[in-house]
Write an enzyme that holds these catalytic residues in place. Structure first.
Site, PDB file in Angstrom:
ATOM      1  N   LYS A  14     -55.680   0.955 -90.393  1.00  9.17           N
ATOM      2  CA  LYS A  14     -54.874   1.240 -91.581  1.00  9.17           C
ATOM      3  C   LYS A  14     -53.564   0.469 -91.487  1.00  9.17           C
ATOM      4  O   LYS A  14     -53.079   0.121 -90.407  1.00  9.17           O
ATOM      5  CB  LYS A  14     -54.601   2.737 -91.721  1.00  9.17           C
ATOM      6  CG  LYS A  14     -53.804   3.387 -90.575  1.00  9.17           C
ATOM      7  CD  LYS A  14     -52.290   3.231 -90.667  1.00  9.17           C
ATOM      8  CE  LYS A  14     -51.594   3.993 -89.545  1.00  9.17           C
ATOM      9  NZ  LYS A  14     -50.142   3.633 -89.420  1.00  9.17           N
ATOM     10  N   ASP A 141     -52.331  11.412 -88.326  1.00  3.15           N
ATOM     11  CA  ASP A 141     -53.008  10.402 -89.151  1.00  3.15           C
ATOM     12  C   ASP A 141     -54.513  10.632 -89.269  1.00  3.15           C
ATOM     13  O   ASP A 141     -55.163  10.025 -90.118  1.00  3.15           O
ATOM     14  CB  ASP A 141     -52.770   8.991 -88.581  1.00  3.15           C
ATOM     15  CG  ASP A 141     -51.351   8.496 -88.815  1.00  3.15           C
ATOM     16  OD1 ASP A 141     -50.618   9.138 -89.597  1.00  3.15           O
ATOM     17  OD2 ASP A 141     -50.987   7.477 -88.212  1.00  3.15           O
TER      18      ASP A 141
END
Length: 284
Positions: A14, A141
């Site tokens: 990401k 996350d």
């Protein structure tokens, strides 16, 4: 019972397209706003079930003990939700491609992919919301990767809303240093008062939107990060992802990204990746 396998599972990296620190809670956690962008590049995991209840990481990961690896911890956490009469195990192999301490979410993505894959292989039956709750126990996350699509995140990163991001390519530089997240968030230079924004603010002009409030701190503490940003800025908007250390820039067209890759100095590792809209395991 024959074993079941799931091979070549991408645990995507990401990027934080921007990362604003808007405040700090009484318990010390920082209030953030960010947009998470998934990439078609990351670690590759392979899963094989076993019937003896053992969780075994079959690949060596330098610097990461198996028992502390988020992959193993995720598998054991999911296993603990199963009834005593249903305790399958798994062999898990990983091809590690993402650097440690790079701000690319490698460990979190590995954990999320493990939860998604084993939930499927073990027929555990947990829904996405339940998997996200498990994932939050492993790291802030992890729920994003289970959420499965690009997201505008707020709070401490747990408030996720799907968002559309530009299609295109990213060039990512690895400065060759691992940045410890606590060192960034505890630095006295870190500002915590960026004005909150909205999804509409981002969606109106997504390319180059906002900034990364952690970048100034990381660049001061780690000159390698500052050097990478300075070099990549010659080709477009360049910024750090997460708390560092990796640096990226967006290109609408692949040939432009290729041209930058060819110019990268030999002392850096660099690669390109395409923006993707959803996690590869989003539909299992």
């Amino acid at each position: 019972m024959p074993s079941r396998t799931l091979n070549d599972c991408l645990a995507p990296a990401k990027l934080n397209l921007f990362l604003h620190v808007t405040g700090r809670r009484a318990d010390g956690y920082h209030l953030l706003q960010t947009v998470f962008q998934l990439l078609d590049h990351g670690d590759i995991l392979h899963f094989e079930t076993r019937d003896d209840g053992v969780i075994c990481r079959t690949s060596d990961v330098p610097g990461v003990d198996a028992d502390s690896d988020l992959i193993v911890r995720a598998a054991r956490l999911l296993q603990a939700t199963l009834g005593e009469g249903h305790r399958p195990g798994a062999n898990i192999a990983i091809e590690k491609k993402l650097p440690l301490g790079g701000g690319l979410g490698g460990g979190s993505s590995d954990a999320a992919t493990t939860l998604l894959a084993l939930n499927h292989l073990w027929q555990a039956g947990l829904n996405r919301g339940q998997l996200m709750e498990l994932g939050l126990k492993l790291g802030a996350d992890v729920p994003f990767f289970i959420f499965g699509q690009n997201a505008f995140a707020a709070g401490v990163g747990e408030e996720l809303t799907a968002v559309t991001t530009p299609d295109g390519w990213y060039v990512v530089l690895e400065p060759g240093v691992s940045v410890p997240t606590p060192a960034i968030f505890t630095a006295k230079e870190l500002t915590r008062n960026t004005e909150p924004v909205t999804i509409l603010d981002f969606s109106t002009a997504p390319v180059g939107f906002g900034k990364n409030d952690l970048q100034v701190v990381a660049a001061k503490l780690f000159p390698e990060v500052a050097e990478a940003i300075s070099w990549l800025q010659k080709y477009g908007d360049a910024r750090m992802t997460g708390s560092g250390a990796c640096v990226f820039s967006f290109f609408a067209h692949e040939p432009d990204a290729d041209a930058v890759l060819k110019a990268v100095p030999a002392h850096w590792k660099a690669w390109k990746a395409r923006a993707i809209a959803q996690h590869p395991l989003a539909d299992i």
